[in-house]
Enzyme design. Structure first.
Site, PDB file in Angstrom:
ATOM      1  N   SER A   1      -4.353  -8.250   9.203  1.00 55.92           N
ATOM      2  CA  SER A   1      -3.708  -6.945   9.418  1.00 55.92           C
ATOM      3  C   SER A   1      -4.250  -6.289  10.670  1.00 55.92           C
ATOM      4  O   SER A   1      -5.434  -6.451  11.005  1.00 55.92           O
ATOM      5  CB  SER A   1      -3.984  -6.056   8.205  1.00 55.92           C
ATOM      6  OG  SER A   1      -3.836  -4.704   8.555  1.00 55.92           O
TER       7      SER A   1
ATOM      8  N   GLY B   1       0.076   9.463   2.117  1.00 54.89           N
ATOM      9  CA  GLY B   1       1.148   9.845   1.190  1.00 54.89           C
ATOM     10  C   GLY B   1       2.533   9.496   1.712  1.00 54.89           C
ATOM     11  O   GLY B   1       3.520  10.060   1.257  1.00 54.89           O
TER      12      GLY B   1
ATOM     13  N   ASP C   1       8.533   5.285  -4.760  1.00 54.87           N
ATOM     14  CA  ASP C   1       8.174   4.782  -3.427  1.00 54.87           C
ATOM     15  C   ASP C   1       8.813   3.424  -3.167  1.00 54.87           C
ATOM     16  O   ASP C   1       9.485   3.211  -2.152  1.00 54.87           O
ATOM     17  CB  ASP C   1       6.652   4.661  -3.288  1.00 54.87           C
ATOM     18  CG  ASP C   1       5.944   5.976  -3.569  1.00 54.87           C
ATOM     19  OD1 ASP C   1       6.637   7.010  -3.619  1.00 54.87           O
ATOM     20  OD2 ASP C   1       4.716   5.963  -3.726  1.00 54.87           O
TER      21      ASP C   1
ATOM     22  N   TYR D   1      -4.440  11.338 -10.050  1.00 61.32           N
ATOM     23  CA  TYR D   1      -3.062  10.934 -10.342  1.00 61.32           C
ATOM     24  C   TYR D   1      -2.898  10.439 -11.778  1.00 61.32           C
ATOM     25  O   TYR D   1      -2.015  10.896 -12.511  1.00 61.32           O
ATOM     26  CB  TYR D   1      -2.647   9.837  -9.349  1.00 61.32           C
ATOM     27  CG  TYR D   1      -1.203   9.428  -9.449  1.00 61.32           C
ATOM     28  CD1 TYR D   1      -0.225  10.121  -8.749  1.00 61.32           C
ATOM     29  CD2 TYR D   1      -0.810   8.366 -10.249  1.00 61.32           C
ATOM     30  CE1 TYR D   1       1.110   9.752  -8.824  1.00 61.32           C
ATOM     31  CE2 TYR D   1       0.518   7.990 -10.340  1.00 61.32           C
ATOM     32  CZ  TYR D   1       1.467   8.685  -9.619  1.00 61.32           C
ATOM     33  OH  TYR D   1       2.783   8.317  -9.707  1.00 61.32           O
TER      34      TYR D   1
HETATM   35  C1  GLA Z   1       2.971   8.771  -5.505  1.00 62.70           C
HETATM   36  C2  GLA Z   1       3.506   7.740  -6.488  1.00 62.70           C
HETATM   37  C3  GLA Z   1       4.967   8.022  -6.827  1.00 62.70           C
HETATM   38  C4  GLA Z   1       5.175   9.471  -7.262  1.00 62.70           C
HETATM   39  C5  GLA Z   1       4.510  10.440  -6.276  1.00 62.70           C
HETATM   40  C6  GLA Z   1       4.540  11.857  -6.767  1.00 62.70           C
HETATM   41  O1  GLA Z   1       3.623   8.652  -4.276  1.00 62.70           O
HETATM   42  O2  GLA Z   1       3.385   6.444  -5.957  1.00 62.70           O
HETATM   43  O3  GLA Z   1       5.407   7.127  -7.817  1.00 62.70           O
HETATM   44  O4  GLA Z   1       4.700   9.673  -8.564  1.00 62.70           O
HETATM   45  O5  GLA Z   1       3.164  10.088  -6.023  1.00 62.70           O
HETATM   46  O6  GLA Z   1       5.849  12.330  -6.806  1.00 62.70           O
END
Ligand code: GLA
Length: 373
Positions: free
Chosen positions: A49, A105, A153, A203
């Site tokens: 990478s 993010g 995502d 999370y």
């Molecule tokens: C991260 C997770 C997603 C979602 C967001 C919050 O990006 O990977 O699945 O839960 O946080 O919306």
């Protein structure tokens, strides 16, 4: 040699609703990960990478999670999922080059996973659909890396289309594309440059809190299958079913955020971008006060954005606890926006944020010919 590209994503609205069976509205970006691959004559998998100096070299047989392998655990998890489905993965040399900021993010990990899954789908003639690729990649992250992420995502990275956001109902995986006709407006991503590790963040705690809220609500209202099934107009009758006040606030965020994400495509279709901007602000406030996933850095970015004339709305995007905000800004005010937000952030936090003016891009694809040109 073959080359593939998978984008990152920015979520416009609908945060922490995906794992609660609700709606989300992400868009694929034109930033992302390029994957270059060639077959080997042996059974080694070698991952290189541009952003990690070590070459990870493992046998295709007996793949295990190793914290020292860093990002390479994501593609290793994807390989494992193909093997679980009975596919014989060959030896490969794979190199990743990305222009997404890591841990910001914007789904750099989903981008790596989906690029890898798309590549294996191609080499193995596996015949998986884009939706299958998204689910397989999410399973890899859940099962192999141990992050209990939802489907947003991987799904948006797999099915995104240029100029569109993806309105996805995460319980059924029904989705439609929502054209982003926003002439005179730009989507600006502001990166707090505060890194966030999903696995060591809160999370998974939030997921547990939502499960608890759901179990209590289900006792009051039978027939709900997910927390997002609770209608916002029933909230005042139902909130008393949740005994703990923190858990109640978590659930309130999910119920009202889901309502916003569900309405958002209609608001965009009607071209009511002022209203959309307000909904973004409401979303941030709910994530700050009820869901408590923003923190000083993201709040500083959002508040600075709200004070700029020409900014219609701004909110954190992604999991939170650091990472980025997304703002809707009049294109002729972008320069002023960046200047004001940079100054406010630097004054309060002590270092600078970064900015990306982005457009909704296409999902994962083969770029071998493009790269050869
Ligand atoms: C991260 C997770 C997603 C979602 C967001 C919050 O990006 O990977 O699945 O839960 O946080 O919306």
């Amino acid at each position: 040699m073959h080359a593939f590209f998978a984008p990152g994503r920015v979520n416009l609205i609908g945060e922490h609703t995906d794992y609660n069976g609700g709606y989300v509205l992400p868009a694929a970006l034109n930033l992302g990960t390029w994957l270059f691959v060639r077959k080997r004559s042996d059974t080694r998998l070698r991952f290189g990478s541009s952003s990690f100096s070590k070459v990870v070299d493992v046998s295709v047989r007996g793949i295990t999670y190793d914290p020292a392998d860093d990002y390479a655990n994501y593609p290793k998890g994807v390989v494992k999922e193909f093997q679980k489905r009975g596919f014989d993965v060959p030896g490969l040399d794979i190199f990743y080059y990305g222009n997404l900021p890591n841990g910001a993010g914007l789904s750099s990990s989903a981008s790596v996973e989906v690029a890898t899954a798309w590549m294996l789908n191609h080499f193995l003639n596996a015949g998986l659909s884009r939706e299958d690729i998204a689910v397989l990649s999410q399973t890899a992250e859940n099962a192999f890396v141990g992050v209990q992420c939802g489907i947003m995502d991987q799904f948006s990275v797999a099915v995104g289309q240029m100029g569109n956001a993806v309105s996805l109902h995460c319980d059924t995986l029904n989705y439609r594309l929502v054209p982003l006709q926003m002439s005179g407006l730009s989507i600006v991503i502001s990166n707090s440059n505060k890194r966030r590790g999903l696995a060591d963040s809160k999370y998974n705690d939030r997921r547990r809190e939502c499960e608890q809220a759901f179990l209590e609500l289900q006792k009051c209202q039978s027939g709900i299958k997910t927390l997002a099934d609770v209608q916002s107009n029933r909230w005042s009758q139902l909130e008393g079913c949740i005994s703990d006040s923190t858990i109640r606030r978590r659930a309130r965020h999910v119920v009202f955020e889901n309502e916003r994400a569900k309405c958002a495509p209609r608001v965009l279709r009607e071209g009511d971008l002022q209203r959309f901007g307000q909904m973004m602000n409401e979303s941030h406030i709910s994530l700050r006060d009820d869901y408590e996933v923003t923190g000083l850095e993201l709040d500083t970015l959002a508040e600075a954005a709200w004070s700029v004339k020409g900014c219609l709305g701004s909110r954190m995007t992604g999991a939170g606890f650091g990472g980025c905000t997304v703002s809707l800004v009049q294109t002729d005010a972008v320069e002023l926006f960046e200047e004001k937000v940079r100054r406010a952030y630097l004054n309060r936090i002590g270092y600078e944020p970064s900015f990306y003016v982005t457009e909704a891009g296409d999902g994962v694809r083969d770029v071998t010919e493009e790269v050869a040109r």
